[in-house]
Design a protein around this motif. Structure first.
Motif, PDB file in Angstrom:
ATOM      1  N   MET A 252       0.823  -1.214   0.000  1.00 48.54           N
ATOM      2  CA  MET A 252       0.000   0.000   0.000  1.00 48.54           C
ATOM      3  C   MET A 252       0.854   1.260   0.000  1.00 48.54           C
ATOM      4  SD  MET A 252      -3.445  -0.822   2.205  1.00 48.54           S
ATOM      5  CE  MET A 252      -2.782  -1.809   3.540  1.00 48.54           C
ATOM      6  N   LEU A 253       1.996   1.216   0.684  1.00 48.05           N
ATOM      7  CA  LEU A 253       2.870   2.394   0.714  1.00 48.05           C
ATOM      8  C   LEU A 253       3.451   2.695  -0.664  1.00 48.05           C
ATOM      9  CD1 LEU A 253       4.730   1.716   4.076  1.00 48.05           C
ATOM     10  CD2 LEU A 253       3.330   3.732   3.581  1.00 48.05           C
ATOM     11  N   LYS A 254       3.805   1.653  -1.405  1.00 43.80           N
ATOM     12  CA  LYS A 254       4.448   1.847  -2.701  1.00 43.80           C
ATOM     13  C   LYS A 254       3.464   1.973  -3.862  1.00 43.80           C
ATOM     14  CE  LYS A 254       9.000   1.684  -2.028  1.00 43.80           C
ATOM     15  NZ  LYS A 254       9.915   2.778  -2.430  1.00 43.80           N
ATOM     16  N   HIS A 255       2.289   1.396  -3.737  1.00 37.41           N
ATOM     17  CA  HIS A 255       1.436   1.247  -4.916  1.00 37.41           C
ATOM     18  C   HIS A 255       0.032   1.836  -4.764  1.00 37.41           C
ATOM     19  CE1 HIS A 255       4.461  -1.274  -6.832  1.00 37.41           C
ATOM     20  NE2 HIS A 255       4.562  -1.942  -5.700  1.00 37.41           N
ATOM     21  N   THR A 256      -0.220   2.570  -3.685  1.00 40.62           N
ATOM     22  CA  THR A 256      -1.496   3.277  -3.565  1.00 40.62           C
ATOM     23  C   THR A 256      -1.209   4.721  -3.181  1.00 40.62           C
ATOM     24  OG1 THR A 256      -1.952   3.013  -1.186  1.00 40.62           O
ATOM     25  CG2 THR A 256      -2.484   1.142  -2.616  1.00 40.62           C
ATOM     26  N   ASP A 257      -2.230   5.560  -3.319  1.00 44.08           N
ATOM     27  CA  ASP A 257      -2.086   6.960  -2.898  1.00 44.08           C
ATOM     28  C   ASP A 257      -2.730   7.201  -1.533  1.00 44.08           C
ATOM     29  OD1 ASP A 257      -4.696   6.668  -3.637  1.00 44.08           O
ATOM     30  OD2 ASP A 257      -4.661   8.168  -5.241  1.00 44.08           O
ATOM     31  N   LEU A 258      -2.942   6.124  -0.787  1.00 43.31           N
ATOM     32  CA  LEU A 258      -3.465   6.260   0.573  1.00 43.31           C
ATOM     33  C   LEU A 258      -2.443   6.970   1.456  1.00 43.31           C
ATOM     34  CD1 LEU A 258      -4.853   2.638   1.051  1.00 43.31           C
ATOM     35  CD2 LEU A 258      -6.232   4.710   0.768  1.00 43.31           C
ATOM     36  N   THR A 259      -2.924   7.792   2.379  1.00 49.92           N
ATOM     37  CA  THR A 259      -2.018   8.400   3.343  1.00 49.92           C
ATOM     38  C   THR A 259      -1.545   7.328   4.320  1.00 49.92           C
ATOM     39  OG1 THR A 259      -3.748   8.926   4.955  1.00 49.92           O
ATOM     40  CG2 THR A 259      -3.330  10.554   3.196  1.00 49.92           C
ATOM     41  N   ILE A 260      -0.480   7.626   5.041  1.00 47.00           N
ATOM     42  CA  ILE A 260       0.027   6.667   6.021  1.00 47.00           C
ATOM     43  C   ILE A 260      -1.010   6.433   7.112  1.00 47.00           C
ATOM     44  CG2 ILE A 260       1.792   6.302   7.793  1.00 47.00           C
ATOM     45  CD1 ILE A 260       3.769   7.740   5.918  1.00 47.00           C
ATOM     46  N   GLN A 261      -1.737   7.466   7.471  1.00 49.12           N
ATOM     47  CA  GLN A 261      -2.794   7.307   8.472  1.00 49.12           C
ATOM     48  C   GLN A 261      -3.891   6.376   7.949  1.00 49.12           C
ATOM     49  OE1 GLN A 261      -5.489  10.679   9.501  1.00 49.12           O
ATOM     50  NE2 GLN A 261      -4.802  10.300  11.605  1.00 49.12           N
ATOM     51  N   GLU A 262      -4.271   6.535   6.684  1.00 48.32           N
ATOM     52  CA  GLU A 262      -5.300   5.656   6.102  1.00 48.32           C
ATOM     53  C   GLU A 262      -4.823   4.212   6.062  1.00 48.32           C
ATOM     54  OE1 GLU A 262      -7.743   8.555   3.022  1.00 48.32           O
ATOM     55  OE2 GLU A 262      -5.753   7.836   2.439  1.00 48.32           O
ATOM     56  N   TYR A 265      -5.069   2.693   9.537  1.00 53.63           N
ATOM     57  CA  TYR A 265      -6.442   2.315   9.887  1.00 53.63           C
ATOM     58  C   TYR A 265      -6.914   1.100   9.097  1.00 53.63           C
ATOM     59  CZ  TYR A 265      -6.726   6.697  12.511  1.00 53.63           C
ATOM     60  OH  TYR A 265      -6.502   7.702  13.407  1.00 53.63           O
ATOM     61  N   LYS A 266      -6.522   1.003   7.823  1.00 51.63           N
ATOM     62  CA  LYS A 266      -6.907  -0.170   7.023  1.00 51.63           C
ATOM     63  C   LYS A 266      -6.317  -1.450   7.601  1.00 51.63           C
ATOM     64  CE  LYS A 266      -8.090   1.422   2.378  1.00 51.63           C
ATOM     65  NZ  LYS A 266      -9.295   0.596   2.293  1.00 51.63           N
ATOM     66  N   LEU A 267      -5.135  -1.338   8.185  1.00 54.39           N
ATOM     67  CA  LEU A 267      -4.479  -2.498   8.778  1.00 54.39           C
ATOM     68  C   LEU A 267      -4.831  -2.668  10.253  1.00 54.39           C
ATOM     69  CD1 LEU A 267      -0.972  -2.298   7.052  1.00 54.39           C
ATOM     70  CD2 LEU A 267      -2.860  -3.864   6.558  1.00 54.39           C
ATOM     71  N   ASN A 268      -5.807  -1.895  10.711  1.00 52.57           N
ATOM     72  CA  ASN A 268      -6.381  -2.092  12.036  1.00 52.57           C
ATOM     73  C   ASN A 268      -5.436  -1.709  13.179  1.00 52.57           C
ATOM     74  OD1 ASN A 268      -8.638  -2.787  13.578  1.00 52.57           O
ATOM     75  ND2 ASN A 268      -7.954  -4.894  13.863  1.00 52.57           N
ATOM     76  N   PHE A 269      -4.574  -0.719  12.920  1.00 58.20           N
ATOM     77  CA  PHE A 269      -3.754  -0.169  14.002  1.00 58.20           C
ATOM     78  C   PHE A 269      -4.520   0.974  14.657  1.00 58.20           C
ATOM     79  CE2 PHE A 269      -0.486  -2.261  11.495  1.00 58.20           C
ATOM     80  CZ  PHE A 269       0.346  -2.787  12.478  1.00 58.20           C
ATOM     81  N   PRO A 270      -4.410   1.133  15.971  1.00 58.25           N
ATOM     82  CA  PRO A 270      -5.199   2.163  16.663  1.00 58.25           C
ATOM     83  C   PRO A 270      -4.802   3.584  16.276  1.00 58.25           C
ATOM     84  CG  PRO A 270      -3.645   1.127  18.174  1.00 58.25           C
ATOM     85  CD  PRO A 270      -3.627   0.314  16.913  1.00 58.25           C
ATOM     86  N   THR A 271      -3.503   3.794  15.973  1.00 57.04           N
ATOM     87  CA  THR A 271      -3.037   5.129  15.589  1.00 57.04           C
ATOM     88  C   THR A 271      -1.940   5.005  14.542  1.00 57.04           C
ATOM     89  OG1 THR A 271      -1.267   5.240  17.234  1.00 57.04           O
ATOM     90  CG2 THR A 271      -3.468   5.999  17.930  1.00 57.04           C
ATOM     91  N   GLN A 272      -1.684   6.104  13.844  1.00 55.87           N
ATOM     92  CA  GLN A 272      -0.581   6.150  12.879  1.00 55.87           C
ATOM     93  C   GLN A 272       0.752   5.932  13.595  1.00 55.87           C
ATOM     94  OE1 GLN A 272      -0.590   9.546  10.227  1.00 55.87           O
ATOM     95  NE2 GLN A 272       1.612   9.440   9.926  1.00 55.87           N
ATOM     96  N   THR A 273       0.878   6.488  14.791  1.00 57.00           N
ATOM     97  CA  THR A 273       2.127   6.355  15.553  1.00 57.00           C
ATOM     98  C   THR A 273       2.404   4.897  15.904  1.00 57.00           C
ATOM     99  OG1 THR A 273       1.852   8.562  16.505  1.00 57.00           O
ATOM    100  CG2 THR A 273       3.325   7.042  17.663  1.00 57.00           C
ATOM    101  N   PHE A 274       1.370   4.196  16.316  1.00 54.71           N
ATOM    102  CA  PHE A 274       1.524   2.784  16.671  1.00 54.71           C
ATOM    103  C   PHE A 274       1.955   1.989  15.447  1.00 54.71           C
ATOM    104  CE2 PHE A 274       0.406  -1.465  17.933  1.00 54.71           C
ATOM    105  CZ  PHE A 274       0.595  -1.483  19.306  1.00 54.71           C
TER     106      PHE A 274
END
Length: 293
Positions: A252-262, A265-274
């Motif tokens: 997703m980081l290399k091949h989508t335009d999703l933000t790191i926060q998105e 959340y898609k990977l079910n982490f509680p926060t971007q920091t985590f």
């Protein structure tokens, strides 16, 4: 692109990707010119595929690792792999695509099916000896004849021949892995545990991260699950889980335009920091560093 594409056997059939089929369970062709519009982006296909290259060349990625498919090589695909074709030049292939449902009908022992799965994950693209090419071509043409026939026993004939074909592919892989000194004996008592764990892992595509989650679903203690998985595969259950999470994240980081926060959340982490700490602990890079690397 917002997500990893999912390609079904039905979609391939609708695009006339192959010439022969058995319902929505098997697709097969001989000397097929490859449609280079397929798999241009990271994609999953819910099927097992054995693709023999007759001529031409393609640069492919399997789980973000690069391989070259060229004359005399075979590529194997298992359902949870993420595949992408970066370039394709005059590629002619023999695709043999088998649905996950049809695999369950085959007369393959569980331990052999698991070993085939692990071998295909280890060596997804490999070269073939002339004798193997000669035998595999016979399988393709015999299967083609059966699929084109009007016999009332087509299903049973196809099950038998597909079973034989996969054992032949497994035999080739075992030889390849022995060359790499990879094959080792594993205890049979761990087969069912490992098979059930991998099925569960593949259901969630990196959205569950804890050993305890999978242990609860399988009614095991975390220690028992991890030790049985390691005894069978040489890797702990946690290592398998982390690999699944990181593969999804990297794709997703290399091949989508999703933000790191998105992505977090898609990977079910509680926060971007985590998510960032988890990613850096395993890869040595932050998600931002990996995206720009």
């Amino acid at each position: 692109m917002k997500k990893i594409e999912s390609i079904s056997i039905q979609q391939l059939d609708n695009r006339q990707f192959v010439q022969n089929r058995l319902k929505s369970d098997i697709l097969l062709s001989a000397n097929l010119g490859f449609d280079d519009t397929l798999f241009k982006h990271p994609s999953r296909m819910d099927a097992f595929a054995a693709i023999f290259c007759v001529s031409g060349k393609a640069e492919v990625q399997v789980n973000l690792k690069k391989y070259t498919l060229e004359s005399g090589t075979m590529a194997l695909h298992v359902p949870e792999n993420i595949i992408q074709i970066n370039s394709c030049e005059n590629l002619i292939i023999y695709p043999f695509i088998i649905s996950s449902a049809f695999i369950q009908k085959l007369h393959i022992e569980t331990k052999d099916l698991i070993n085939l799965y692990m071998a295909a994950k280890t060596v997804p693209v490999f070269s073939l000896q002339y004798a193997d090419i000669h035998i595999l071509e016979k399988y393709y043409y015999l299967m083609e004849s059966i699929l084109q026939s009007e016999t009332g026993y087509k299903d049973n004939m196809t099950i038998g021949l597909t079973t034989s074909f996969l054992y032949k592919v497994y035999d080739i892989l075992v030889r390849k892995l022995k060359e790499k000194e990879y094959v080792r004996k594993v205890p049979e008592r761990c087969e069912t545990v490992f098979e059930d764990f991998i099925k569960e892992l593949n259901l969630f595509h990196g959205t569950e991260h804890s050993l305890s989650f999978f242990a609860r679903r399988l009614n095991f203690t975390p220690n028992y699950l991890s030790s049985r998985v390691k005894e069978y595969s040489g890797r702990t259950a946690t290592e398998w889980i982390e690999e699944s999470v990181i593969l999804e994240a990297k794709t997703m980081l290399k091949h989508t335009d999703l933000t790191i926060q998105e992505i977090a959340y898609k990977l079910n982490f509680p926060t971007q920091t985590f998510f960032g700490k988890y990613f850096k602990r395993i890869t040595g890079l932050s998600p931002k560093q990996y995206r720009t690397s």
